[in-house]
Scaffold this motif. Structure first.
Motif, PDB file in Angstrom:
ATOM      1  N   ASN A  11       0.831  -1.202   0.000  1.00 55.59           N
ATOM      2  CA  ASN A  11       0.000   0.000   0.000  1.00 55.59           C
ATOM      3  C   ASN A  11       0.863   1.249   0.000  1.00 55.59           C
ATOM      4  N   GLN A  12       1.948   1.249   0.744  1.00 54.20           N
ATOM      5  CA  GLN A  12       2.791   2.444   0.810  1.00 54.20           C
ATOM      6  C   GLN A  12       3.421   2.740  -0.544  1.00 54.20           C
ATOM      7  N   THR A  13       3.778   1.721  -1.298  1.00 56.06           N
ATOM      8  CA  THR A  13       4.376   1.912  -2.625  1.00 56.06           C
ATOM      9  C   THR A  13       3.404   2.625  -3.554  1.00 56.06           C
ATOM     10  N   ILE A  14       2.172   2.162  -3.601  1.00 58.14           N
ATOM     11  CA  ILE A  14       1.186   2.790  -4.495  1.00 58.14           C
ATOM     12  C   ILE A  14       0.813   4.181  -3.969  1.00 58.14           C
ATOM     13  N   LEU A  15       0.684   4.311  -2.673  1.00 55.75           N
ATOM     14  CA  LEU A  15       0.335   5.619  -2.109  1.00 55.75           C
ATOM     15  C   LEU A  15       1.430   6.651  -2.393  1.00 55.75           C
ATOM     16  N   ASP A  16       2.681   6.243  -2.288  1.00 57.79           N
ATOM     17  CA  ASP A  16       3.784   7.166  -2.584  1.00 57.79           C
ATOM     18  C   ASP A  16       3.747   7.612  -4.040  1.00 57.79           C
ATOM     19  N   ALA A  17       3.535   6.661  -4.951  1.00 54.97           N
ATOM     20  CA  ALA A  17       3.489   6.995  -6.382  1.00 54.97           C
ATOM     21  C   ALA A  17       2.310   7.913  -6.693  1.00 54.97           C
TER      22      ALA A  17
END
Length: 114
Positions: A11-17
């Motif tokens: 989730n953090q990867t997609i949220l960061d992008a």
């Protein structure tokens, strides 16, 4: 239960992008308004705004684990791709940075959606 990745790291990867894309699009739209021939930047500005809005919405849906995130992620990929294509047409640094952020976001959405 959502049928997409739910680990904090995924989730953090997609949220960061998504959040990087929102920031790049907002900055690009504002910078485009200051260009000498702003009328030539109209399509870029429109797509920047649309892209920022859908990325912000998808980020909120993913963050809360909404069951509606998956189909909106697909739309987000499409808008990010279109925005990247439009921004890449312009040689302004803000447009090139936005295009890169949009491409990265579209790819992160693809990976997240599986």
């Amino acid at each position: 239960m959502p049928d997409y990745p739910t680990s904090a790291t995924q989730n953090q990867t997609i949220l960061d992008a998504l959040n990087r894309c929102v920031a790049a699009c907002e900055y690009c739209a504002t910078a485009c308004l200051g260009e000498e021939h702003v009328q030539h930047m109209a399509a870029c500005i429109r797509l920047d705004r649309d892209c920022a809005d859908i990325c912000a919405l998808v980020a909120r849906l993913v963050a809360r684990g909404s069951e509606h995130a998956r189909h909106l992620i697909k739309e987000c990929m499409e808008v990010c791709t279109k925005c990247a294509t439009e921004c890449a047409k312009h040689n302004h640094p803000h447009c090139q940075q936005c295009a890169a952020a949009c491409r990265a976001c579209a790819e992160a959405c693809r990976e997240f959606a599986g």
